[in-house]
Motif scaffolding. Structure first.
Motif, mmCIF file in Angstrom:
data_model
loop_
_atom_site.group_PDB
_atom_site.id
_atom_site.type_symbol
_atom_site.label_atom_id
_atom_site.label_comp_id
_atom_site.label_asym_id
_atom_site.label_seq_id
_atom_site.Cartn_x
_atom_site.Cartn_y
_atom_site.Cartn_z
ATOM 1 N N GLU A 1 -8.117 -4.488 1.655
ATOM 2 C CA GLU A 1 -7.220 -3.731 0.784
ATOM 3 C C GLU A 1 -6.759 -2.437 1.447
ATOM 4 O OE1 GLU A 1 -11.471 -2.620 -0.276
ATOM 5 O OE2 GLU A 1 -10.350 -4.452 0.216
ATOM 6 N N ILE A 2 -7.614 -1.859 2.306
ATOM 7 C CA ILE A 2 -7.238 -0.646 3.038
ATOM 8 C C ILE A 2 -6.333 -1.012 4.214
ATOM 9 C CG2 ILE A 2 -8.096 1.378 4.249
ATOM 10 C CD1 ILE A 2 -8.865 1.217 1.268
ATOM 11 N N PHE A 3 -6.703 -2.029 4.949
ATOM 12 C CA PHE A 3 -5.877 -2.480 6.078
ATOM 13 C C PHE A 3 -4.469 -2.834 5.618
ATOM 14 C CE2 PHE A 3 -4.201 -6.076 8.540
ATOM 15 C CZ PHE A 3 -4.178 -5.536 9.816
ATOM 16 N N LEU A 4 -4.366 -3.617 4.555
ATOM 17 C CA LEU A 4 -3.056 -4.049 4.069
ATOM 18 C C LEU A 4 -2.234 -2.875 3.545
ATOM 19 C CD1 LEU A 4 -4.137 -7.341 2.280
ATOM 20 C CD2 LEU A 4 -2.856 -7.153 4.418
ATOM 21 N N THR A 5 -2.882 -1.910 2.905
ATOM 22 C CA THR A 5 -2.168 -0.729 2.432
ATOM 23 C C THR A 5 -1.609 0.064 3.608
ATOM 24 O OG1 THR A 5 -3.586 -0.601 0.478
ATOM 25 C CG2 THR A 5 -2.376 1.382 1.066
ATOM 26 N N TRP A 6 -2.400 0.207 4.649
ATOM 27 C CA TRP A 6 -1.955 0.921 5.846
ATOM 28 C C TRP A 6 -0.750 0.214 6.473
ATOM 29 C CZ3 TRP A 6 -3.152 5.638 7.398
ATOM 30 C CH2 TRP A 6 -2.922 6.026 8.721
ATOM 31 N N VAL A 7 -0.837 -1.125 6.570
ATOM 32 C CA VAL A 7 0.281 -1.885 7.133
ATOM 33 C C VAL A 7 1.509 -1.790 6.229
ATOM 34 C CG1 VAL A 7 1.091 -4.208 7.719
ATOM 35 C CG2 VAL A 7 -1.193 -3.464 8.433
ATOM 36 N N ALA A 8 1.308 -1.876 4.917
ATOM 37 C CA ALA A 8 2.434 -1.790 3.986
ATOM 38 C C ALA A 8 3.185 -0.476 4.155
ATOM 39 C CB ALA A 8 1.948 -1.938 2.546
ATOM 40 N N ALA A 9 2.451 0.611 4.406
ATOM 41 C CA ALA A 9 3.084 1.914 4.566
ATOM 42 C C ALA A 9 3.874 2.018 5.863
ATOM 43 C CB ALA A 9 2.030 3.020 4.519
ATOM 44 N N LYS A 10 3.545 1.175 6.835
ATOM 45 C CA LYS A 10 4.223 1.200 8.130
ATOM 46 C C LYS A 10 5.337 0.155 8.234
ATOM 47 C CE LYS A 10 0.320 2.970 10.836
ATOM 48 N NZ LYS A 10 1.050 3.998 11.595
#
Length: 402
Positions: free
Chosen positions: A59-68
């Motif tokens: 959930e943290i990895f995907l949030t970071w990718v979503a922001a980029k």
């Protein structure tokens, strides 16, 4: 047909420094995947599986990718749904928040996380994992379609509570189930959700699995559906390394897959620690065959039947080679019934340069073959066209024998 990349965050020689770098490398690959026209990324969830999967907080990895990123879909492939891993109400809250902030790009897969290593960490009852996954999916479906969640099930009793926020997608992000057996394929079809399918055994096995899924779809009556909307998407794993030098790609890919298979054998089958060495000049196809024979010998030693799927992860006939080799293999998966090709690129011994070049080659040559128009001809507004030089082939050749 859709194209995606799945991330396990695997690594050989798992020092703290290498672990941190591999996770940063996965982010870099995910951002490039959007630029190169992939439709989706997936991130697994596993716990305490050293070597095999260091992706413990997707959930943290995907949030970071979503922001980029701006357009690529963001997939949980999958959330470990037994309650001691993740309470279903919390899964619904987190996924809805990410769906809202990403502009409606989330897909949510469910799975058991059933290794003893994982379940013992969080106190999961191994005998209830299948039942808990299904009940969690029912709770999540309700949470996103009712003003207040109220659930009185066999395992959980939840009085009326609003689940906040609501997702952007209406009525909710698409739901999936991790499927590796006929039973889970039938379960996914019966629940009215998509299938995330392990594809190591090859196109013929995928065809059989698609038949099982479609048969269950034809027989279902809808009484087990977990939502008012049905998702019948069939996504298939495709191990791949693609480079200009096809032999180098096969050597790197097969070596990476052997690490992947041995890591699975270690945590799921009690085998030894995966072999981390990359030997210069090794015949990797022969090394893969030897590794499969060792698995069979261990099963015979313990009087365990050697079933067809026992050594499926050691099958090296995948999308390794040039772009033309990958196209031919993807055509077989398409003909077997795949709706989505889920590329497994980041395997434990594969260098970052080979992962990045593989994503570029798929974006420039493989994906456009299956599109009406090449995606790279039309960059997104305000998004510059990819302008990253390909690595020197000699670098990749050196990495293959490092």
């Amino acid at each position: 047909m859709k194209f995606s990349v799945i991330f396990e965050a695997q690594l050989a020689d798992p020092t703290v420094e290498r672990e941190h770098q591999v996770i940063r490398d996965c982010v870099e690959q995910a951002v490039l995947a959007e630029e190169m026209g992939f439709d989706r990324i997936w991130a697994v969830e596993h716990h305490s599986l050293k070597w095999y999967a260091h992706m413990s907080a997707p959930e943290i990895f995907l949030t970071w990718v979503a922001a980029k990123t701006r357009t690529i879909r963001i997939g949980h492939g999958v959330v470990c749904m037994p309650f001691a891993f993740n309470h279903p109400a919390r899964v619904a809250e987190r996924a809805a928040m990410l769906d809202l902030l990403s502009g409606g790009r989330v897909d949510l897969g469910a799975g058991r996380g059933g290794t003893l290593q994982e379940t013992s960490l969080c106190g999961v009852d191994q005998d209830r994992t299948t039942q808990e996954v299904e009940e969690a999916l029912r709770i999540i479906g309700k949470a996103w379609q009712q003003e207040e969640l109220e659930h009185h099930g066999e395992l959980l009793d939840i009085g009326p509570h609003p689940i906040l926020p609501r997702p952007k997608q209406t009525p909710h992000p698409p739901l999936f189930l991790a499927c590796s057996r006929t039973e889970t394929l039938r379960q996914a079809a019966g629940l009215g959700i998509g299938a995330l399918v392990m594809g190591f055994a090859g196109p013929e096995s995928i065809k059989e699995m698609r038949t099982a899924y479609d048969t269950a779809r034809a027989e279902r009556g809808g009484e087990r559906f977990v939502s008012s909307v049905v998702n019948d998407h069939f996504s298939v794993l495709c191990p791949t390394i693609v480079l200009d030098n096809g032999e180098t790609a096969r050597r790197i890919g097969i070596r990476g897959q052997r690490f992947f298979a041995q890591s699975i054998g270690h945590w799921y089958g009690g085998a030894g620690i995966p072999d981390e060495a990359v030997v210069e000049g090794a015949d990797e196809a022969e090394e893969m065959r030897r590794a499969a024979e060792q698995v069979e010998a261990r099963l015979h030693e313990h009087s365990i039947p050697v079933r067809p799927n026992a050594t499926a992860t050691f099958n090296a006939d995948h999308a390794y080679g040039t772009a033309d080799d990958a196209i031919r293999y993807v055509e077989q998966l398409r003909d077997a019934g795949a709706d989505e090709i889920m590329c497994l690129i980041q395997m434990g011994t594969v260098p970052q340069e080979a992962c990045m070049e593989t994503i570029r080659q798929w974006g420039e040559k493989v994906i456009p073959h299956f599109r009406d128009q090449p995606i790279l001809d039309q960059p997104a507004p305000d998004q510059p066209a990819p302008d990253q030089p390909a690595p020197d082939q000699s670098v990749l050749d050196q990495e293959a024998t490092r």
